[in-house]
Design an enzyme around this catalytic site. Structure first.
Site, PDB file in Angstrom:
ATOM      1  N   HIS A 157       0.869  -1.191   0.000  1.00  0.00           N
ATOM      2  CA  HIS A 157       0.000   0.000   0.000  1.00  0.00           C
ATOM      3  C   HIS A 157       0.906   1.242   0.000  1.00  0.00           C
ATOM      4  O   HIS A 157       1.779   1.383  -0.841  1.00  0.00           O
ATOM      5  CB  HIS A 157      -0.937  -0.118   1.215  1.00  0.00           C
ATOM      6  CG  HIS A 157      -2.054   0.870   1.271  1.00  0.00           C
ATOM      7  ND1 HIS A 157      -2.453   1.648   0.212  1.00  0.00           N
ATOM      8  CD2 HIS A 157      -2.902   1.221   2.309  1.00  0.00           C
ATOM      9  CE1 HIS A 157      -3.483   2.423   0.577  1.00  0.00           C
ATOM     10  NE2 HIS A 157      -3.759   2.177   1.838  1.00  0.00           N
ATOM     11  N   ASP A 181       2.799   5.726  -6.688  1.00  0.00           N
ATOM     12  CA  ASP A 181       4.031   5.781  -5.912  1.00  0.00           C
ATOM     13  C   ASP A 181       5.299   5.577  -6.713  1.00  0.00           C
ATOM     14  O   ASP A 181       6.395   5.646  -6.164  1.00  0.00           O
ATOM     15  CB  ASP A 181       3.961   4.744  -4.772  1.00  0.00           C
ATOM     16  CG  ASP A 181       3.045   5.241  -3.677  1.00  0.00           C
ATOM     17  OD1 ASP A 181       3.037   6.462  -3.457  1.00  0.00           O
ATOM     18  OD2 ASP A 181       2.329   4.430  -3.077  1.00  0.00           O
ATOM     19  N   HIS A 202      -1.944  -2.247  -9.680  1.00  0.00           N
ATOM     20  CA  HIS A 202      -2.962  -1.664  -8.818  1.00  0.00           C
ATOM     21  C   HIS A 202      -4.196  -2.542  -8.848  1.00  0.00           C
ATOM     22  O   HIS A 202      -4.542  -3.076  -9.899  1.00  0.00           O
ATOM     23  CB  HIS A 202      -3.326  -0.243  -9.279  1.00  0.00           C
ATOM     24  CG  HIS A 202      -4.043   0.523  -8.222  1.00  0.00           C
ATOM     25  ND1 HIS A 202      -5.406   0.441  -8.036  1.00  0.00           N
ATOM     26  CD2 HIS A 202      -3.577   1.367  -7.270  1.00  0.00           C
ATOM     27  CE1 HIS A 202      -5.737   1.210  -7.008  1.00  0.00           C
ATOM     28  NE2 HIS A 202      -4.658   1.783  -6.525  1.00  0.00           N
TER      29      HIS A 202
HETATM   30  N1  ACO Z   1       5.490  -6.916 -10.095  1.00  0.00           N
HETATM   31  C1  ACO Z   1       5.397  -8.130 -10.657  1.00  0.00           C
HETATM   32  N2  ACO Z   1       4.243  -8.822 -10.773  1.00  0.00           N
HETATM   33  C2  ACO Z   1       3.133  -8.239 -10.281  1.00  0.00           C
HETATM   34  C3  ACO Z   1       3.154  -6.966  -9.662  1.00  0.00           C
HETATM   35  C4  ACO Z   1       4.382  -6.294  -9.577  1.00  0.00           C
HETATM   36  N3  ACO Z   1       4.473  -5.101  -9.007  1.00  0.00           N
HETATM   37  N4  ACO Z   1       1.906  -6.646  -9.256  1.00  0.00           N
HETATM   38  C5  ACO Z   1       1.126  -7.683  -9.593  1.00  0.00           C
HETATM   39  N5  ACO Z   1       1.856  -8.640 -10.213  1.00  0.00           N
HETATM   40  C6  ACO Z   1       1.344  -9.897 -10.802  1.00  0.00           C
HETATM   41  C7  ACO Z   1       1.018 -10.910  -9.719  1.00  0.00           C
HETATM   42  O1  ACO Z   1       2.123 -11.744  -9.457  1.00  0.00           O
HETATM   43  C8  ACO Z   1      -0.131 -11.650 -10.367  1.00  0.00           C
HETATM   44  O2  ACO Z   1       0.391 -12.508 -11.342  1.00  0.00           O
HETATM   45  P1  ACO Z   1      -0.341 -13.925 -11.649  1.00  0.00           P
HETATM   46  O3  ACO Z   1      -1.686 -13.580 -12.195  1.00  0.00           O
HETATM   47  O4  ACO Z   1       0.551 -14.608 -12.635  1.00  0.00           O
HETATM   48  O5  ACO Z   1      -0.411 -14.647 -10.335  1.00  0.00           O
HETATM   49  C9  ACO Z   1      -0.910 -10.547 -11.088  1.00  0.00           C
HETATM   50  O6  ACO Z   1       0.094  -9.573 -11.423  1.00  0.00           O
HETATM   51  C10 ACO Z   1      -2.019  -9.923 -10.283  1.00  0.00           C
HETATM   52  O7  ACO Z   1      -1.457  -9.472  -9.055  1.00  0.00           O
HETATM   53  P2  ACO Z   1      -2.208  -9.473  -7.658  1.00  0.00           P
HETATM   54  O8  ACO Z   1      -1.191  -9.499  -6.565  1.00  0.00           O
HETATM   55  O9  ACO Z   1      -3.269 -10.520  -7.652  1.00  0.00           O
HETATM   56  O10 ACO Z   1      -2.941  -8.063  -7.714  1.00  0.00           O
HETATM   57  P3  ACO Z   1      -3.581  -7.322  -6.497  1.00  0.00           P
HETATM   58  O11 ACO Z   1      -4.656  -6.500  -7.072  1.00  0.00           O
HETATM   59  O12 ACO Z   1      -3.949  -8.268  -5.414  1.00  0.00           O
HETATM   60  O13 ACO Z   1      -2.391  -6.416  -5.928  1.00  0.00           O
HETATM   61  C11 ACO Z   1      -0.859  -4.630  -5.704  1.00  0.00           C
HETATM   62  C12 ACO Z   1      -2.226  -5.085  -6.254  1.00  0.00           C
HETATM   63  C13 ACO Z   1      -0.749  -4.973  -4.220  1.00  0.00           C
HETATM   64  C14 ACO Z   1      -0.769  -3.119  -5.845  1.00  0.00           C
HETATM   65  C15 ACO Z   1       0.262  -5.325  -6.503  1.00  0.00           C
HETATM   66  O14 ACO Z   1       0.185  -4.953  -7.858  1.00  0.00           O
HETATM   67  C16 ACO Z   1       1.657  -5.029  -5.944  1.00  0.00           C
HETATM   68  O15 ACO Z   1       2.119  -5.733  -5.039  1.00  0.00           O
HETATM   69  N6  ACO Z   1       2.347  -3.967  -6.472  1.00  0.00           N
HETATM   70  C17 ACO Z   1       3.635  -3.585  -5.945  1.00  0.00           C
HETATM   71  C18 ACO Z   1       3.438  -2.765  -4.668  1.00  0.00           C
HETATM   72  C19 ACO Z   1       2.887  -1.374  -4.935  1.00  0.00           C
HETATM   73  O16 ACO Z   1       3.355  -0.653  -5.816  1.00  0.00           O
HETATM   74  N7  ACO Z   1       1.886  -0.991  -4.130  1.00  0.00           N
HETATM   75  C20 ACO Z   1       1.273   0.350  -4.203  1.00  0.00           C
HETATM   76  C21 ACO Z   1      -0.123   0.292  -4.716  1.00  0.00           C
HETATM   77  S1  ACO Z   1      -0.792   1.900  -4.853  1.00  0.00           S
HETATM   78  C22 ACO Z   1      -1.173   2.305  -3.303  1.00  0.00           C
HETATM   79  O17 ACO Z   1      -1.569   1.543  -2.486  1.00  0.00           O
HETATM   80  C23 ACO Z   1      -0.987   3.678  -2.881  1.00  0.00           C
END
Ligand code: ACO
Length: 431
Positions: free
Chosen positions: A268, A366, A309
């Site tokens: 987050h 971010d 996201h």
């Molecule tokens: N890098 C690599 N792979 C990713 C990333 C990433 N940053 N984000 C998602 N994925 C992949 C996952 O591994 C998953 O792959 P799969 O379908 O093969 O299993 C797919 O994309 C979907 O990802 P989820 O984790 O299911 O997506 P979710 O909606 O639950 O998570 C989140 C969203 C937490 C933002 C995620 O994208 C992440 O961890 N990003 C990096 C952290 C980040 O930047 N957070 C800030 C968000 S904005 C905010 O809160 C202010």
């Protein structure tokens, strides 16, 4: 609003059929109302991570993740970013309408005259280790405000709720700056009320007694913009936390402190700190390819921080605005940050990589914000605190909306139990 339309649920387990009403808002998809599902069918619903669940009705913020749309009280974020300021945006989030001149002046006056913090709160900070994480100190300090203002914590009194909102928005920058100064062993600075919100904060952060602080106006402009963009984002993890805690009748400071702890996580708000640390680890555009490869490897827990996201599947409109501001700030402050080259290369590589394209993973709010904070001289550990200052407006607007909504109930999800079936206690000598 109810559509008078329904969704049919056929339950093959006991050959019954139920009709579930659909509820529509002003914008966005209709929702299946499952409020009486358990009573009617004996079933719960299962939605870990709440990917398909609306937890509340809210009139504050709207997101269309497929189109990259973000509206605060109906106003597009792009227009607010260009024309508004953080305090005006906070007023809008809290009150539902943009203020006229008199209303804005009164709001600014109220905020400005609640910027001081109790001296004993400063002493309270002295109890932390100097190297404590600023988010730990922030969560503790905000929760402690309930001890300082315990006579005005009646959550059912609109005047107490409003006072808490003013206090939180006003004191957050003072507390954040006090935390920073404590971390770097500098004497606290009092808020200077002849300055406006963001400039006052920068003075509290960086002013030293020995010489006047020279601030480039682009620094205040950039920070104000970041605060507008971070001010609210509907039912994200920290806002949902504030609402869940608020639903128990907990006081506003306790509820917001809970939101702060939720924001801290790297998935987050903690992502802004994690992005910068990751860019530093990658170190050079030459290493970007390896980083992208690692992010795609399912046996590696490495993720590209600042990418992806839950809601935005096209682009994050805030990231577009921040990217532009990042270039402007670095140019105008004359900062040559090699990490910007790493970030640009990383963005370019990810955006054309099949893995990221297929999963609709774009830079989020971010990805570039940390580079701006860094250019302004804000230490990396303080980045999520910056986010918390801005998000306080959204959190408290949601907390107030929750208390103004008749018939609100305590938040209490159910579960699918996967533990042991009922069994008898075995005496210790028989195990
Ligand atoms: N890098 C690599 N792979 C990713 C990333 C990433 N940053 N984000 C998602 N994925 C992949 C996952 O591994 C998953 O792959 P799969 O379908 O093969 O299993 C797919 O994309 C979907 O990802 P989820 O984790 O299911 O997506 P979710 O909606 O639950 O998570 C989140 C969203 C937490 C933002 C995620 O994208 C992440 O961890 N990003 C990096 C952290 C980040 O930047 N957070 C800030 C968000 S904005 C905010 O809160 C202010």
């Amino acid at each position: 609003m109810s559509d008078a339309k329904t969704v049919k649920l056929v339950d093959e387990s006991n050959a019954t059929q139920s009709e579930l009403p659909l509820i529509s808002g002003t914008l966005g998809p209709a929702c299946v109302d499952i409020g009486t599902l358990y009573k009617d069918t004996g079933h719960f619903t299962y939605d870990p991570g709440y990917g398909s669940t609306a937890s509340t009705k809210s009139a504050i913020t709207y997101i269309d993740g497929d189109k990259g749309v973000l509206l605060y009280r109906g106003y597009p974020i792009e227009q607010l970013a260009e024309k508004s300021n953080f305090l005006e945006t906070s007023y809008l989030l809290l009150n539902g309408e943009l203020p006229n001149k008199t209303q804005f002046e009164a709001f600014e006056h109220d905020i400005t005259h609640h910027t001081m913090i109790p001296e004993s709160l400063t002493s309270f900070l002295n109890g932390f280790h100097r190297n404590a994480h600023p988010m730990a100190m922030l969560a503790g300090s905000i929760a402690s405000l309930s001890a300082f203002y315990h006579d005005e914590l009646n959550v059912d009194d609109p005047a107490d709720r409003k006072l808490a909102a003013i206090r939180l928005i006003a004191k957050m920058p003072t507390i954040a700056a006090a935390i920073h100064r404590y971390s770097v062993d500098r004497q606290q600075r009092y808020p200077r009320n002849n300055l406006e919100y963001v400039t006052r904060f920068l003075h509290m952060m960086f002013e030293v007694p020995s010489e006047p602080l020279e601030l480039n106006p682009v620094a205040a402009k950039a920070l104000d913009l970041l605060f507008i963009l971070h001010a609210d984002h509907e039912q994200n993890a920290s806002t949902s936390t504030v609402r869940l805690v608020g639903s128990t009748g907990a006081n506003p400071y306790a509820s917001i402190a809970a939101g702060i702890t939720a924001l801290w996580g790297p998935a987050h708000g903690g992502a802004n700190e994690a992005v910068l640390k990751q860019l530093e680890e990658i170190g050079s555009p030459d290493n970007v390819e390896t980083a992208v490869k690692r992010a795609k490897d399912k046996n590696d827990s490495f993720r590209l921080m600042g990418f992806g996201h839950r809601v935005y599947k096209n682009f994050d409109p805030r990231a577009k605005i921040i990217r532009e501001m990042c270039h402007k700030v670095l140019n105008e402050l004359g900062v040559k940050d090699p990490l910007l080259d790493v970030a640009l290369k990383l963005e370019e590589a990810a955006l054309k990589d099949e893995y990221f394209v297929e999963r609709k993973l774009y830079p989020n709010v971010d990805f570039y914000s940390g580079l701006i904070y860094k250019a302004l001289g804000i230490p990396t550990e303080m980045f999520t605190v910056m986010f918390a200052i801005a998000r306080t407006s959204g959190w408290i607007a949601h907390w107030i909306e929750q208390h103004e909504t008749p018939g609100s109930r305590i938040g209490r999800p159910r579960q699918i139990y996967t533990g042991a079936d009922v069994r008898d206690y075995t005496a210790a000598d028989k195990r």
